[in-house]
Design an enzyme around this catalytic site. Structure first.
Site, PDB file in Angstrom:
ATOM      1  N   ASP A   1      -4.649   3.972   9.772  1.00  0.00           N
ATOM      2  CA  ASP A   1      -5.422   2.584   8.497  1.00  0.00           C
ATOM      3  C   ASP A   1      -4.675   3.311   6.836  1.00  0.00           C
ATOM      4  O   ASP A   1      -4.321   2.675   5.917  1.00  0.00           O
ATOM      5  CB  ASP A   1      -7.031   3.582   8.104  1.00  0.00           C
TER       6      ASP A   1
ATOM      7  N   GLU B   1      -2.760  -4.804   4.766  1.00  0.00           N
ATOM      8  CA  GLU B   1      -2.686  -6.344   5.158  1.00  0.00           C
ATOM      9  C   GLU B   1      -2.790  -7.300   4.232  1.00  0.00           C
ATOM     10  O   GLU B   1      -3.193  -7.420   3.305  1.00  0.00           O
ATOM     11  CB  GLU B   1      -4.094  -6.845   6.205  1.00  0.00           C
TER      12      GLU B   1
END
Length: 129
Positions: free
Chosen positions: A12, A17
């Protein structure tokens, strides 16, 4: 943080994104999928990119990782003992614990490769504290 993330398989922090709808006028969106310890049989080497590309590791971190190679101080055993008192024991499966020991060796191999490319004083950063 890359070494910790590699131990637990956390991608992560190294992934983001964007909203494609806004084209290039957007912002990174960091998502936490809570996938730490999610894939015990897959070692995501891209997580180690900060180590393998920059070839710098703090001396204290290297000493700690090296200590995990000692039979009575293996990371799997330390984690097993530490988590044994947890109310939801077992917290980690046996494959997850075995992955920790395997990843110790992968980290140390990466450091060896760095030391083959650069002088040790460039690879090992001495702590100031």
């Amino acid at each position: 943080m890359a070494i910790l993330d590699f131990f637990i398989g956390n991608m992560d922090r190294h992934h983001y994104e964007t909203f494609k709808h806004f084209g290039n006028n957007t912002f990174p969106l960091h998502l936490d999928h809570g996938r730490g310890f999610g894939q015990p049989f897959h070692d995501e080497l891209s997580i180690l990119a900060p180590l393998t590309q920059c070839c710098v590791i703090r001396q204290s971190t290297l000493k700690r990782v090296l200590s995990f190679t000692q039979q009575d101080h293996r990371l799997s055993g330390l984690m097993r003992r530490s988590l044994s008192a947890d109310p939801v024991n077992p917290v980690l499966s046996e494959p997850n614990l075995e992955a920790l020991d395997r990843r110790v060796n992968i980290i140390l191999q990466s450091v060896r490769e760095c030391l083959n490319q650069k002088p040790s004083q460039e690879v090992i950063s001495f702590d100031d504290f």
